[in-house]
Write an enzyme that holds these catalytic residues in place. Structure first.
Site, PDB file in Angstrom:
ATOM      1  N   PHE A  56       0.823  -1.215   0.000  1.00  0.00           N
ATOM      2  CA  PHE A  56       0.000   0.000   0.000  1.00  0.00           C
ATOM      3  C   PHE A  56       0.857   1.265   0.000  1.00  0.00           C
ATOM      4  O   PHE A  56       0.348   2.359   0.229  1.00  0.00           O
ATOM      5  CB  PHE A  56      -0.940   0.001   1.209  1.00  0.00           C
ATOM      6  CG  PHE A  56      -0.236  -0.279   2.513  1.00  0.00           C
ATOM      7  CD1 PHE A  56       0.168   0.749   3.337  1.00  0.00           C
ATOM      8  CD2 PHE A  56       0.029  -1.576   2.896  1.00  0.00           C
ATOM      9  CE1 PHE A  56       0.830   0.496   4.521  1.00  0.00           C
ATOM     10  CE2 PHE A  56       0.688  -1.852   4.088  1.00  0.00           C
ATOM     11  CZ  PHE A  56       1.091  -0.813   4.900  1.00  0.00           C
ATOM     12  N   TYR A  57       2.134   1.117  -0.252  1.00  0.00           N
ATOM     13  CA  TYR A  57       3.005   2.286  -0.408  1.00  0.00           C
ATOM     14  C   TYR A  57       2.900   2.770  -1.853  1.00  0.00           C
ATOM     15  O   TYR A  57       3.817   2.613  -2.658  1.00  0.00           O
ATOM     16  CB  TYR A  57       4.452   1.942  -0.066  1.00  0.00           C
ATOM     17  CG  TYR A  57       4.717   1.654   1.393  1.00  0.00           C
ATOM     18  CD1 TYR A  57       3.783   1.973   2.376  1.00  0.00           C
ATOM     19  CD2 TYR A  57       5.900   1.055   1.794  1.00  0.00           C
ATOM     20  CE1 TYR A  57       4.025   1.698   3.711  1.00  0.00           C
ATOM     21  CE2 TYR A  57       6.152   0.786   3.128  1.00  0.00           C
ATOM     22  CZ  TYR A  57       5.219   1.109   4.076  1.00  0.00           C
ATOM     23  OH  TYR A  57       5.480   0.836   5.406  1.00  0.00           O
TER      24      TYR A  57
END
Length: 329
Positions: A56-57
């Site tokens: 989720f970066y």
């Protein structure tokens, strides 16, 4: 303070005294991959071989995994040198954990598909724990994935002492990841995460050791945080809180100046002094070199830092309210 030894291995592989957090490279986009690989290479060359990545970066098609695939395609010789820890099983669109067995499996399989065999997953963590899904279920899923050769080991992230004990009773984790800095010391509470990991022999990885820039010495006034900076939404950087929190940053900066090093180096040395592996992140080679340059604190400096920590009460939560439900679970 008593001598504390930093872990020298994770997941059965040697690691350096400082790791490398990859969030800043892809979270907001805008940095070409050919530029991203420069601080990654510098991290490895300076001993920071524990790389901490996240699904989720960044968006699904441009997060840590795509960057890692790009890097190891160009530097296949580095694959065995890097100990790769990936946080996943998280729905970033809703900011909620996705830790049912099928969701964990889907997250791991997606990571492996993107990596394309260029690099194995040494440690996989559910980024957050869902209180509605027993941690024992998570661990059993991880053990199946380990047996299948899809991951090397599992870790825990943003968990409390009780969850650590429950997970450990099924199978010991390779590491526990928590936010850890002079600003964020919740893990040190008596009987908490730190004591529990020490008792059970579990290494601790400390993310945000510079507390989102507070301990770099670069923040003096609210004007130093530009419009569009994500920190504008974080409580510790709000008016009123900022003016209180900058006091501790100033104490650290004073000690760093007397020592002839940087605030960041003092902050990382303090984390290491607790026996915690710090994983600072940066998109600049110069900062990576700074963060990986070792600094030793004297007893007098440690005492001075402790006086400052005791004197300055940190104001504001470490995350905005929408994230609170899945912290320290």
């Amino acid at each position: 303070m008593p001598q504390v030894i930093l872990p020298k291995t994770l997941a059965g592989k040697p690691v350096g005294p400082v790791g490398y957090g990859m969030m800043l490279l892809t979270l907001l986009g805008g940095i070409p991959y050919e530029e991203c690989v420069k601080p990654m290479k510098a991290a490895l060359e300076n001993g920071a071989n524990l790389w901490n990545a996240g699904t989720f970066y960044g968006p699904p098609d441009a997060n840590s995994l795509q960057l890692l695939s790009y890097y190891f395609e160009r530097y296949p010789e580095d694959a065995d040198k890097v100990v790769l820890s990936i946080k996943g099983a998280y729905d970033a669109s809703k900011n909620v954990p996705a830790t049912r067995p099928e969701q964990i499996r889907a997250s791991v399989d997606e990571c492996l598909a993107i990596l394309g065999g260029r690099k194995s997953i040494d440690i996989f963590e559910a980024a957050r724990t869902d209180p509605n899904v027993p941690v024992e279920s998570n661990v059993n899923t991880f053990l199946e994935l380990i047996k299948e050769g899809k991951i090397g080991s599992y870790g825990l992230s943003e968990v409390n002492a009780q969850t650590i004990r429950r997970a450990h009773a099924v199978s010991p984790p390779a590491a526990v990841e928590v936010e850890f800095s002079m600003f964020s010391r919740d893990a040190l509470e008596k009987g908490g995460v730190y004591d529990t990991c020490a008792e059970l022999g579990i290494p601790i990885i400390g993310y945000s050791p510079l507390d989102r820039g507070w301990l770099t010495g670069q923040l003096k006034t609210l004007d130093d945080i530009k419009e569009g900076d994500f920190r504008k939404f974080y409580p510790r950087f709000q008016p009123g809180n900022f003016e209180q929190n900058v006091k501790l940053a100033e104490f650290v900066e004073q000690i760093a100046k007397k020592k002839g090093c940087t605030s960041a180096q003092v902050a990382i040395a303090w984390v290491q002094q607790q026996g915690v592996i710090a994983i600072p992140g940066s998109s600049k080679v110069s900062r990576v070199v700074e963060n990986t340059t070792p600094v030793k604190l004297t007893e007098a400096e440690t005492a001075e830092l402790q006086q400052a920590i005791d004197k300055v009460k940190i104001s504001g939560h470490r995350y905005p309210e929408p994230f609170h439900a899945y912290l320290n679970q």
